[in-house]
Each structure stands twice: as C-alpha cells, then as structure tokens.
Design an enzyme around this catalytic site. Sequence first.
Site, short mmCIF file in Angstrom:
data_model
loop_
_atom_site.label_atom_id
_atom_site.label_comp_id
_atom_site.label_asym_id
_atom_site.label_seq_id
_atom_site.Cartn_x
_atom_site.Cartn_y
_atom_site.Cartn_z
N GLY A 101 0.83 -1.20 0.00
CA GLY A 101 0.00 0.00 0.00
C GLY A 101 0.86 1.25 0.00
O GLY A 101 2.01 1.22 0.43
N TYR A 164 -6.85 7.50 0.41
CA TYR A 164 -6.42 6.32 1.18
C TYR A 164 -7.57 5.76 2.01
O TYR A 164 -7.78 4.54 2.06
CB TYR A 164 -5.26 6.75 2.07
CG TYR A 164 -4.54 5.67 2.85
CD1 TYR A 164 -3.46 4.98 2.29
CD2 TYR A 164 -4.89 5.39 4.16
CE1 TYR A 164 -2.77 4.03 3.03
CE2 TYR A 164 -4.21 4.44 4.90
CZ TYR A 164 -3.15 3.75 4.33
OH TYR A 164 -2.47 2.82 5.07
#
Length: 257
Positions: A101, A164
């Site tokens: 990520g 995010y």
Amino acid sequence: MSPGVDGLLRPDQREDDMARTALVTGGTRGIGEAISIALKNAGYNVAATYAGNEEKANAFKAEHGIAVFKWDVSDPQACADGIAKVEAELGPVDVLVNNAGITRDAMFHKATFEQWREVMSTNLDSMFTMTRPVIDGMRERGFGRIINITSINGQKGQMGQANYSAAKAGVIGFTKALAQENAKKGVTVNAIAPGYIATEMVMAVPEKVRESIIATIPVGRLGESEEIAEAVVYLAGEKAGFVTGSTLTINGGQYIT
Ligand code: CAA
C-alpha cells in the site's frame, strides 16, 4: 512432519506434509517485512513482492533467506505472471497477504486525480489483480487464507487521506464479500486494520501532526510491525478456519469499532 499434539495440522503444514506457501505483497519493508519474517519463522515457504526498492529487497533476501519478486501489484498481467513464477518456484499459494500500500496524502481540496488514481490502483485494484489469480487454486484445493491489510483510516476516515481512506474502506467491503463467496470451500478471507505503526510511512507524517496523533492513542505509543505480523500468523493457520469476513483492529485503542 507430524501433526501437533491436538491432532490438527500445524499452521504451516499441508495434508501432503509439505510446507504451505505464503505470498506477501510489499513484503520486504515496513509491516510486510515483519509479516514475511513471522510466516517464515512459523514454517511457511514465503515469497515477498516489492515494487521498486531493489537495494532494500536484496538486503532483506540476504538477511532472511526469503525469496523476493519484483512486480507492480496494480498491473493485472504483472500479477498473473509473477504469481505463476512464485507457484513454479515455491508451490501453490495457500496464503495470500495483500499488504502492499502507498499514501499520497493531501487535503482533498488540493488533491490531484493522479494522487487519487495511484492510491486506488495500488491499494484497491491490487485486491483484484492479486487475488483473482490465486482464488481458483485455493477453491480447488479446499484450503486458502486471504489476509487483507486495511487501516484504521479506512474505518474512521482521516483528514488529508480521502483517497487512502476510500481505498482502505473498499478493502473491508471486498473482504466481507469474498469471505461469503468462499466460506464453503475452506478459504477464509479476513482483514487486519492496523492503527499507526512505527514504519517509514508513519514517520513520513510531519512530526507535529504525528505527535498530535500519538496523543490520541490510549496505549500511548505507536504500534510495532511485529504486533501485526502475529495476527497474520494466527489468521493463516488451520485453527483460524472459523474466522472469516472479520476485520481485526490493532490500533492501541485509538478507534474502537
Ligand atoms: N491529525 C490532526 N491534524 C492534522 C492531520 C492529522 N492527521 N493532518 C493535518 N492536520 C492539520 C495540521 O496540523 C494543520 O493544522 P493547523 O493549521 O492547526 O496547523 C491542518 O490540518 C492543515 O495541515 P497542513 O498545514 O499540514 O496542510 P498541508 O496542505 O500543508 O498538508 C497533509 C496536508 C499533506 C495532509 C499533511 O498535513 C499530512 O501529511 N498530514 C498527515 C495525514 C495523515 O495522518 N496521514 C497518515 C499517514 S500514515 C498511514 O496512512 C498509515 C495508516 O494506515 C495509519
């Protein structure tokens, strides 16, 4: 190899007595590094992917003896090819840890579509691109463990992280749907939602902001990557077969769901 004292297979053990293979994306740095090491210590054959930091990946491989593979988790073809290579070298993937990520933090009113797309493709598209090539094999073999690393910020939202937070919330929805689809096939699908862990990603947050965040954590400190890795080892094991569709929060009490 022989079963444990309770007659169950050990966490790393397959019916045919071979060690299971675990694939960890973003597995050479940060939380992923700790996950790869913990799975190796638990007896798994581990493959760790990385995106770009060649130097760190090679140092990690040399230090821990864990196989590393370079590809972009947002690229479907690269994932299909990379997973085929891992399976040819290490055996079928029984445990997939979708950990890779990135952040591209900005207040939304200053954010670009490029920042949005980068985060969506690495953090959310990767759920499809990485999981799709392994799911048929897991279903056919009647065993699989898919562990998706989401975030406290996918649960509570975070200023500066509309992209995010959206992607990580998407990971939780994906986990819940996939868990239902695969429960009868021996494949469990769970998410882990770490809070603020002492990694490069969190250390990149401006110090003043970071200090203000730590002040909101009841345990009074940042988490350690190893505290996430322990939970991955548990969810990957035989004994976690009744745990599916869950989101395990590990955040020092910062956000209690
Ligand atoms: N918590 C509390 N306040 C925050 C904040 C946060 N996370 N992020 C920004 N703020 C505050 C700032 O302190 C500032 O307040 P003041 O005006 O009172 O000083 C205000 O919001 C505006 O912030 P900036 O002046 O920094 O604005 P900017 O446009 O220059 O930068 C930013 C914005 C890039 C979002 C920057 O503030 C930042 O990086 N914030 C951190 C965001 C964050 O928490 N990211 C988490 C990264 S770790 C991670 O993602 C791992 C995980 O899963 C938990």
